[in-house]
Design an enzyme around this catalytic site. Structure first.
Site, PDB file in Angstrom:
ATOM      1  N   CYS B 458      22.510  34.565  59.859  1.00  0.00           N
ATOM      2  CA  CYS B 458      23.888  34.141  60.009  1.00  0.00           C
ATOM      3  C   CYS B 458      24.125  32.684  59.651  1.00  0.00           C
ATOM      4  O   CYS B 458      25.070  32.342  58.954  1.00  0.00           O
ATOM      5  CB  CYS B 458      24.381  34.426  61.417  1.00  0.00           C
ATOM      6  SG  CYS B 458      23.345  33.738  62.702  1.00  0.00           S
ATOM      7  N   HIS B 502      25.117  33.470  67.434  1.00  0.00           N
ATOM      8  CA  HIS B 502      25.611  33.771  66.095  1.00  0.00           C
ATOM      9  C   HIS B 502      26.348  32.555  65.555  1.00  0.00           C
ATOM     10  O   HIS B 502      26.775  31.687  66.311  1.00  0.00           O
ATOM     11  CB  HIS B 502      26.556  34.986  66.183  1.00  0.00           C
ATOM     12  CG  HIS B 502      26.915  35.557  64.853  1.00  0.00           C
ATOM     13  ND1 HIS B 502      25.974  35.946  63.939  1.00  0.00           N
ATOM     14  CD2 HIS B 502      28.127  35.830  64.293  1.00  0.00           C
ATOM     15  CE1 HIS B 502      26.581  36.414  62.861  1.00  0.00           C
ATOM     16  NE2 HIS B 502      27.897  36.358  63.050  1.00  0.00           N
ATOM     17  N   ASP B 518      33.305  35.977  58.663  1.00  0.00           N
ATOM     18  CA  ASP B 518      31.887  36.074  58.999  1.00  0.00           C
ATOM     19  C   ASP B 518      31.120  36.562  57.789  1.00  0.00           C
ATOM     20  O   ASP B 518      31.082  37.756  57.499  1.00  0.00           O
ATOM     21  CB  ASP B 518      31.690  37.040  60.166  1.00  0.00           C
ATOM     22  CG  ASP B 518      30.249  36.996  60.657  1.00  0.00           C
ATOM     23  OD1 ASP B 518      29.430  36.302  60.014  1.00  0.00           O
ATOM     24  OD2 ASP B 518      29.956  37.653  61.670  1.00  0.00           O
TER      25      ASP B 518
END
Lengths: 309, 723
Positions: B458, B502, B518
């Site tokens: 991420c 995250h 994202d």
């Protein structure tokens, strides 16, 4: 009545020097209609105490010296054929007296002992199938030597149980002993002892004693003491309900002598050891110190102010 | 009374007083009790062992070892010498008083000197424990023993300031009960073990209602100390992120926070828990703007209440709110976790201008807070010039290739949205893949990641994406927080673990404001939809575990179940017991008062009456057994107990008269008040037990009650004047 009892006590104390507590116990026992066992070494004044008690109470009195060859018939009496009436007539033994002093009871054979003790229990004897009532106030004052002495037959527990109290006199104090040794007469004459009580008066006293009031708290206390004796893990025997009954009777008598018409825990404590020790530890002998060890132990485990709490 | 019995009694008194004096001057413990004392001291101190200063720890161990050695030797010698069953006794008083005094003084001075570095709370704890260690050398009477054990209980429970997990709490409760048990054991050594245990259970049970009531109503003051940052090395987010940081968290099963929604749980993919926004990138590290070491820019912090944000131009609230409660584990930081856009009415919670909630203080204990989020709110409908500049700032020298690519894309797409979609499509269609074990990058180069290795997680994607956006002239920033959470069906709450950490991006588009993008979702959609996939976990397990793999254990159904159950219990414990803070308390009180006003009063009153009746019945059923029916006797026994408390003890076999006489002779001052009680008791118990009417009894009772009160007062005065 209480003054009368005080007089009786005073007279006995003047003869049996230096043992007021034991004298009082013995008197309490007899007033409670109980038989008494005096255990001690020879020469400690057992017989003197017994003699004086009997005479002071003004009762007919006979002493039997128990020996190993004494037969039951010597105690109880024997039926002999009478020529004139052509029938068997009882020649009464020493037991047909109001006070019987059985001296050194543990020297006689068990057979003779049990004849005496049966009579004590039932208040009557039977000779050749005929039952004869014993005289009405009937006390046995027995004395015995410690078991360690040679030539003795120990009384079995069941027979010890018939004595309301077992007491011992113990050695006198220095003062008392000096007084005993300095007294001119070697034996105080039996004639000097006045009978203070008549039979009717004795009966009246016994009646008064049975009327002494016992509070539920006191009954609880006795119950608690008995119960503790049953929980006891030592070798001591447990107290039976009969022991409890004797304890109450003796305490009432004690309260009467103390000039009260109700029982307090102190009365129970005063008579507890003499009433219970021989039932708790029949084979332990009651000489010198630590005599009432088990009794004290039991007493110490019960709180008289809150016995069953 | 005859002379002999009186003598006997006198002897008894003498013995008892002699014993008492001996008992006061020198308490003797048998070996079992003695070592029990040492072991319990060790256990009580162990609960705090993480907090102790090294020097104190050595002192405490040394003190215990000294006691142990002196007596171990003595007991062994005595055992071999006597060879009999006689119980051996020892007194813990092995040091002369002056040494103890010197130790106490120097220790206190030492703690005072160290106070600067230790802080108030730890200094106090050290002082307490130091006294506890020294007290062991000062046991001379039963009173000391009592103090020592109670001190131990205090020490053990104070450890709950530092650790509040349910396991630890249970352990401490067990330890406290054990301490109480040993106290019972010292004071009634002849009592059989089952009886002692029963007594302990009974007393504990009786105290539970009181404890519950006190817990609910006792004012909760916030602690006046600052719990020091002892656990700063804990895993968790940090306020600056370099590429590769979150991978460390991905392995951690440690709990970050838990959430329970008031209504339905939102979908997993919606659960982006914002913790902080990183808007300053120097080419290597992302951090919060204008933030030096430990310094905060005050202007960026504001209130989190809904009314405040309604007036604000930064946000346009839309749609309905989503209410939930968050219970955060201690992180020793101050940021909090919430869904966008979050508001909270709690005074100790504020909001930064980047919409992250923060706690006004350090979260050193479990923190529970209530949040209402508005997912449809528009964040920053108008971006200020200042903010725009900040979120376009770029360090150009580190990643030239990426910069060139961004500029090229800008030329290609005039519309922001299509540019974003192009970048995301590239992540999705080209052979980028998601892994927690990416190849190492030189100097954290985004170029290298984007053009060569193409493997990362991420942070790599969010970081790269944000960089590209800024390079293309779209205001963008990185957001760090947690994604998702694991639903525990037993308690209907979500647990969010460190492994859920995250990072994602936020871009500002005209009219729609800050939008969450994202990029990881483009690469590994399952990461977003379901949390960590099993594949990824397996990848770790293969790499990181040797012979014993936790995975086989995890696979077991029952283990999962059990874990869920225990976690549910822990959650409830944290939520209701630890989370019961002052604010919550005042809320409960306010609710109670409000509902009383709303006419539920009768119901509550009935409940109260029932409670009182039950309590009354309970007290009665407890007392009836012991209380004699006769109230005069009861009062007499009460007076005895009172006297016994003040060291005028009746020997068990003493009769009432004997004891009254004893009091007369030994404590003539008390006799005036005690003897009427005793007299009434003896008279009524033995003499007039059937004659007195109830009326007379009551009259008598009133009289002796007055005596009793006087006696109590007198004893109390005596006690005061003696000490």
């Amino acid at each position: 009545m209480q003054t009368l009892v005080a007089n009786v006590l005073a007279q006995i104390e003047s003869v049996v020097i230096g043992k007021p507590h034991q004298v009082k116990l013995a008197l309490a026992c007899l007033l409670a209609k109980g038989h008494i066992l005096i255990e001690d070494l020879p020469g400690m004044g057992k017989t003197t105490l017994a003699n004086t008690l009997a005479l002071t109470l003004g009762l007919s009195y006979q002493r039997i010296q128990f020996t190993s060859d004494l037969m039951p018939s010597d105690v109880i009496g024997v039926a002999i054929f009478d020529e004139t009436s052509k029938s068997f007539q009882l020649h009464p033994g020493a037991i047909f007296n109001q006070v019987v002093l059985a001296d050194e009871v543990n020297r006689a054979s068990p057979k003779t002992q049990s004849a005496l003790l049966e009579a004590m229990e039932e208040g009557r004897v039977s000779v050749d199938g005929v039952t004869h009532e014993l005289p009405a106030p009937f006390f046995v004052i027995a004395t015995q030597n410690p078991m360690s002495h040679a030539g003795t037959y120990p009384l079995p527990e069941s027979q010890l149980d018939r004595f309301m109290m077992r007491i011992s006199l113990g050695f006198p104090t220095v003062d008392a002993e000096r007084q005993i040794l300095q007294s001119t007469a070697s034996h105080r004459d039996v004639e000097d002892i006045k009978a203070f009580l008549k039979v009717e008066q004795l009966r009246e006293i016994q009646q008064l004693i049975s009327n002494v009031r016992v509070a539920p708290e006191i009954v609880d206390y006795v119950i608690a003491l008995c119960r503790v004796s049953r929980l006891n893990e030592s070798k001591a025997k447990a107290l039976s309900p009969r022991a409890g009954k004797s304890l109450l009777a003796a305490a009432k008598s004690w309260a009467f002598i103390e000039n009260r018409d109700y029982v307090i825990p102190e009365d129970i404590q005063a008579v507890f050891a003499p009433v219970c020790e021989h039932r708790l530890a029949p084979q332990q002998h009651h000489i010198f110190e630590q005599a009432d060890e088990i009794s004290q132990q039991i007493l110490s485990q019960v709180d008289p102010t809150n016995p069953l709490g | 009374m005859t002379k002999t019995t009186e003598q006997n009694l006198k002897q008894k008194y003498k013995n008892s007083t002699a014993k008492k004096v001996a008992g006061k001057s020198d308490l003797k413990l048998n070996s079992k009790m003695y070592f029990g004392l040492l072991i319990f001291q060790l256990l009580n101190l162990l609960t705090l062992v993480l907090q102790f200063n090294f020097i104190y720890l050595i002192f405490a161990i040394f003190a215990l070892a000294l006691q142990f050695m002196v007596h171990f030797k003595a007991f062994r010698q005595a055992a071999s010498n006597t060879n009999s069953a006689v119980t051996l006794y020892a007194s813990p008083k092995i040091l002369p008083s002056w040494i103890i005094l010197v130790l106490a003084l120097s220790g206190s001075v030492g703690i005072a000197l160290a106070g600067q570095t230790l802080g108030l709370l730890l200094s106090m704890i050290h002082l307490l424990c130091f006294a506890y260690s020294l007290k062991l050398f000062e046991i001379t009477s039963r009173k000391d023993l009592y103090q020592l054990v109670v001190l131990g209980i205090f020490v053990a429970t104070s450890s709950l300031i530092f650790i509040q997990s349910i396991y630890f709490s249970i352990a401490v409760i067990v330890l406290v009960l054990a301490n109480f048990w040993i106290l019972i054991h010292y004071f009634a050594p002849t009592m059989a073990l089952p009886v002692q245990t029963k007594l302990l259970a009974k007393l504990s049970l009786y105290s539970v209602p009181v404890a519950i009531v006190l817990f609910i109503v006792f004012p909760k003051l916030s602690p006046f100390w600052q719990v020091p940052n002892v656990e700063s090395a804990k895993v968790g987010l940090s306020d600056s992120v370099k590429i590769g940081d979150i991978a460390q968290l991905a392995l951690s099963d440690e709990l970050a926070f838990r959430v329970s929604f008031q209504n339905n749980n939102p979908e997993h993919a919606q659960l982006y828990w914002r913790a902080m926004v990183l808007d300053d990138f120097d080419g290597v590290t992302w951090r919060q703007d204008q933030q030096e070491e430990g310094q905060h820019n005050k202007q960026r912090y504001g209130s989190a209440s809904l009314s405040h944000t309604k007036d604000s131009v930064d946000v346009a609230i839309k749609g309905t709110g989503l209410a939930y409660q968050v219970i955060a584990e201690p992180s020793f930081q101050s940021w909090l976790f919430a869904l966008d856009f979050a508001t909270s009415e709690q005074g100790n919670i504020g909001q930064r201008d980047d919409y992250a909630l923060f706690y006004r203080g350090i979260i050193s204990q479990t923190l529970s807070y209530q949040v209402t989020s508005y997912p449809k709110a528009i964040l920053a409908p108008n971006l200020s010039a200042e903010s725009r500049a900040l979120n376009l700032a770029l360090s150009t020298d580190n990643n030239p290739k990426l910069l060139a690519k961004a500029q090229q894309l800008r030329k290609q797409y005039s519309e922001d949205k299509s540019l974003i979609n192009h970048v995301l499509a590239e992540f999705n269609q080209q052979d980028y893949f998601y892994t927690l074990q990416p190849p190492k990058l030189n100097n954290n180069s985004l170029d290298q990641f984007y053009f060569d290795t193409k493997a990362g997680f991420c942070e790599h994607y969010a970081s790269t994406f944000t960089y590209v956006m800024r390079a293309a002239g779209i205001p963008a920033r990185m957001v760090v927080g947690y994604l998702g959470g694991e639903l525990n069906p037993n308690g209907n709450y979500l647990s969010v673990y460190q492994r859920n950490a995250h990072a994602w991006s936020e871009v500002w588009l005209p009219e729609s404001g800050w939008q969450r993008v994202d990029p990881t979702a483009a690469v590994a959609p399952e990461r977003v939809e379901r949390g960590f996939s099993n594949n990824l976990r397996q990848e770790y397990n293969h790499l990181s575990s040797g012979l014993f793999s936790m995975q086989s254990l995890r696979a077991m159904q029952w283990y999962q179940q059990l874990k869920m159950q225990i976690d549910a219990i822990d959650y409830q414990w944290t939520r209701w017991v630890i989370g019961y803070t002052g604010q919550k308390q005042s809320r409960v009180m306010a609710q109670l008062i409000a509902s009383l006003k709303q006419g539920k009063a009768i119901g509550y009153f009935m409940l109260f009456l029932i409670a009182v009746a039950l309590l009354f019945y309970f007290v009665k059923s407890v007392q009836v057994k012991d209380k004699p029916k006769d109230r005069i006797k009861a009062l007499y026994l009460k007076a005895l107990a009172l006297l016994a408390q003040h060291n005028v003890v009746k020997i068990k076999s003493m009769t009432a008269q004997q004891f009254a006489h004893f009091v007369d002779t030994t404590h003539p001052d008390l006799a005036a008040n005690f003897s009427p009680i005793s007299k009434s008791f003896t008279e009524l118990a033995y003499q007039n037990f059937e004659e007195l009417s109830q009326q007379e009894r009551n009259k008598r009772l009133a009289e002796i009650q007055a005596s009793y009160r006087k006696l109590r007062w007198q004893l109390w005065l005596n006690k005061l004047s003696v000490k």
